[in-house]
Design an enzyme around this catalytic site. Structure first.
Site, PDB file in Angstrom:
ATOM      1  N   ASN A  11      11.201 -57.736 -52.922  1.00 52.05           N
ATOM      2  CA  ASN A  11       9.897 -58.369 -53.148  1.00 52.05           C
ATOM      3  C   ASN A  11       8.727 -57.425 -52.845  1.00 52.05           C
ATOM      4  OD1 ASN A  11      10.117 -58.312 -50.401  1.00 52.05           O
ATOM      5  ND2 ASN A  11       9.688 -60.477 -50.074  1.00 52.05           N
ATOM      6  N   ASN A  63       6.543 -58.799 -40.010  1.00 47.21           N
ATOM      7  CA  ASN A  63       7.847 -58.836 -39.333  1.00 47.21           C
ATOM      8  C   ASN A  63       7.708 -57.988 -38.085  1.00 47.21           C
ATOM      9  OD1 ASN A  63       9.095 -60.230 -41.402  1.00 47.21           O
ATOM     10  ND2 ASN A  63      10.413 -58.577 -42.047  1.00 47.21           N
ATOM     11  N   HIS A 107       2.153 -65.785 -44.372  1.00 46.92           N
ATOM     12  CA  HIS A 107       2.258 -64.420 -44.907  1.00 46.92           C
ATOM     13  C   HIS A 107       2.368 -64.359 -46.424  1.00 46.92           C
ATOM     14  CE1 HIS A 107       6.417 -64.971 -45.894  1.00 46.92           C
ATOM     15  NE2 HIS A 107       6.671 -63.696 -46.019  1.00 46.92           N
TER      16      HIS A 107
END
Lengths: 483, 142
Positions: A206, A332, A406
């Site tokens: 992605n 992350n 996010h």
């Protein structure tokens, strides 16, 4: 474990709670930020079960926060935030994720979309050529062993010394582009091997680089400080620490299988292995994670450099001001931060997986121009739809440990997306809508189709109604570069 | 000793997962489960090998239990691709018990590797006994 809507307590229109009474192993409640429809979406897969599993980890404080873009992951759901107390709360590599410091950077230009239309196809091709992407594409910046070590210790500060960054880029990056305390002796030889030729690469999946037009400015004063102008082009870069981070996480998830036995930690899911922050194992992981985080900051910085070069190649002297950084945030990451919990300032390790930091006004850690306003929050949507720039609020401190959403969040599996959507047809459709697409893999493109994602406007609406972040500007894609 | 050619492997199937990839693997015994899991990983990644040169590697691993060993084995194969661009179409397990594995794998540099797989995860990992042997469901971070 089965969870129904009846198991939630509605705290307000956009906040739902699963109390600790739901399951005997839960140490803290789970708070889900969602409207009714998003809550029902979240119940469609294992997201909430995974959040309840996280709430069973030892040493957590407050609650587990779940963002409206949540979807099922492995271990911790994507869109989850947890905070463990110092010094003996736990740190969990799986709850940070394999792509350590995967994140987003936005650069803003003063180039008007309308005048740029004839150049967009050329711009897409130039960006695709200059920013290596896809599986196994080598990096654009070869590093000696000594320089690699400096990248890991200094992050974007190394980029600044090497001429890939400006002072302002660093000021407008989470943690100013460098986490102190990275230690390469805690990183395996294998991880170093994987890192060697990947600096300055997007990767696949992605990850993307996108050119957007600022379609709507909701908060003109804030947008002006950020350098965002309605009708002008901006660039979004989404990538992380590449194979380096993946290997560090893989190594520590494996090592921590022993640690949980040593420390007598009972787990609902082995992917959630963890160790006390003050144990040798916990300290080692944190130091290794910081190395990967710094590598990721330098990686996005290298791609920003290539994006600026590409704009120069295409627009030449028309570019008076270079692409100016709006912000760079991780989604992350494990971070040692101080938060107000039940009225007290408590040092904690905040794990954000598929969630971003979103500090409100007055926070330390923001540069002088953003400190009175709050931190920019970058929310990329799926390609073909819209993305948002938001601003962190003071209220989110007690709601979500200073965190926000996010992205859009997936609703369709990759398998189903591939089955129902053909990459080449999707590309034609996107091109028809005026979006130039450059992608290395057509099946890969299909997996990331807009239909596979939730409606990002709904996610953003929820975040803003819940008081986690406020709207600044909406972006619409005009060129997409993918691996 | 038990071996498997990639082209003959068929005891696995992809299953739905919102964000990542997941697949189910089965086998008559632990050794077959390990072989089929590796073949499934390669099939999902979409590998194509070059004809030459043929390369053989010995892989020796230790882990805390058979689940952990399975993850270590699959992540080892991912690492050999990431670091040396190698893929293997002949898999041989020379020794396998609950905590140790010795495998010999033969293959070649990859010509194609379509799908980036970040890691094989431990998510809800359990090797289960079934009427016909063993099965396991694996979740990949992609």
């Amino acid at each position: 474990m089965k969870i129904d809507k009846q198991d939630f307590r509605r705290l307000n229109n956009y906040l739902w709670e699963i109390p600790t009474s739901f399951h005997p192993d839960m140490n803290v409640p789970v708070w889900i930020f969602a409207d009714e429809e998003l809550l029902e979406d979240a119940l469609g897969d294992l997201s909430i079960v995974q959040a309840v599993n996280v709430a069973c980890l030892p040493g957590l404080v407050g609650h587990v926060a779940v963002m409206p873009d949540v979807h099922q992951g492995y271990g911790m759901p994507i869109g989850g935030v947890m905070a463990s107390r110092l010094p003996d709360g736990v740190i969990s590599p799986g709850a940070v994720g394999y792509d350590i410091n995967c994140g987003v950077r936005v650069l803003a230009s003063q180039i008007e979309y309308r005048s740029a239309i004839p150049y967009l196809s050329d711009l897409a091709s130039t960006l695709y050529r200059n920013c290596p992407s896809g599986v196994g594409r080598g990096g654009s910046i070869p590093l000696s062993a000594e320089e690699f070590e400096r990248v890991c210790r200094q992050g974007a500060r190394w980029s600044l010394e090497r001429g890939y960054a400006t002072e302002e880029d660093l000021a407008r990056t989470e943690e100013f582009g460098c986490l102190e305390g990275a230690d390469l002796t805690k990183v395996s030889q294998r991880a170093k091997q994987r890192a060697k030729d990947q600096l300055g690469t997007l990767g696949a999946g992605n990850h993307f680089l996108e050119v957007d037009v600022v379609e709507e400015v909701v908060d003109p004063e804030v947008a002006a400080v950020m350098g965002i102008q309605e009708g002008c082009l901006v660039v979004q870069i989404h990538c992380g620490s590449r194979g380096f981070g993946h290997q560090i996480c893989t190594d520590y998830v494996q090592d921590f299988q022993w640690a949980v036995i040593n420390y007598g930690i009972k787990l609902p899911d082995r992917e959630l292995v963890c160790a006390p922050l003050n144990s040798p194992e916990g300290e080692a992981y944190l130091a290794a994670m910081k190395a990967a985080a710094n590598y990721a900051f330098a990686n996005r910085q290298a791609l920003a450099y290539h994006a600026r070069q590409s704009f120069k190649e295409v627009f030449g002297s028309q570019v008076e001001e270079p692409l100016r950084q709006v912000y760079d945030i991780a989604h992350n990451m494990g971070k040692i931060e101080t938060h107000r919990i039940e009225g007290e300032e408590v040092p904690v390790c905040v794990h954000r997986k598929g969630a971003t930091r979103a500090f409100g006004p007055g926070s330390e850690g923001l540069p002088p121009d953003y400190r009175p306003l709050g931190q920019p929050v970058l929310v990329p949507g799926s390609m073909g739809t819209e993305s948002w720039i938001l601003l962190g609020t003071e209220a989110n401190e007690e709601l979500s440990f200073g965190s926000s959403c996010h992205g859009a969040g997936r609703v369709m599996s990759r398998r189903q997306a591939k089955r129902t959507i053909k990459g080449d047809r999707l590309r034609t459709e996107l091109e028809k809508e005026g979006i130039s697409v450059r992608a290395g893999s057509m099946p890969g493109l299909a997996e990331e189709a807009p239909q596979a994602y939730k409606d990002v406007s709904r996610v953003v609406e929820t975040v803003s109604k819940a008081g986690i972040a406020s709207k600044v500007a909406r972006l619409r894609p005009v060129a997409v570069i993918k691996g | 000793m038990q071996s498997l050619k990639l082209s003959e492997a068929h005891k696995f199937e992809e299953i739905e997962h919102t964000a990542d990839w997941s697949y189910r693997v089965w086998g008559e015994n632990l050794t077959e489960l390990f072989l089929q899991a590796a073949a499934g990983l390669y099939r999902l990644a979409g590998i194509l090998l070059t004809c030459e040169p043929r390369i053989t590697r010995d892989i020796e691993l230790k882990a805390i239990d058979s689940e952990s060993l399975l993850i270590a084995w699959l992540n080892e194969l991912l690492y050999l691709h990431e670091s040396e661009r190698l893929g293997f179409d002949q898999l041989e397990i020379l020794h396998l018990d609950e905590t140790t594995l010795h495998a010999r794998v033969t293959g070649a540099p990859t010509q194609e590797w379509l799908k980036d797989i970040k890691a094989v995860t431990y998510h809800n990992l359990t090797i289960r006994e079934t009427q016909s042997g063993l099965e396991v469901t694996l979740v990949l971070d992609v």
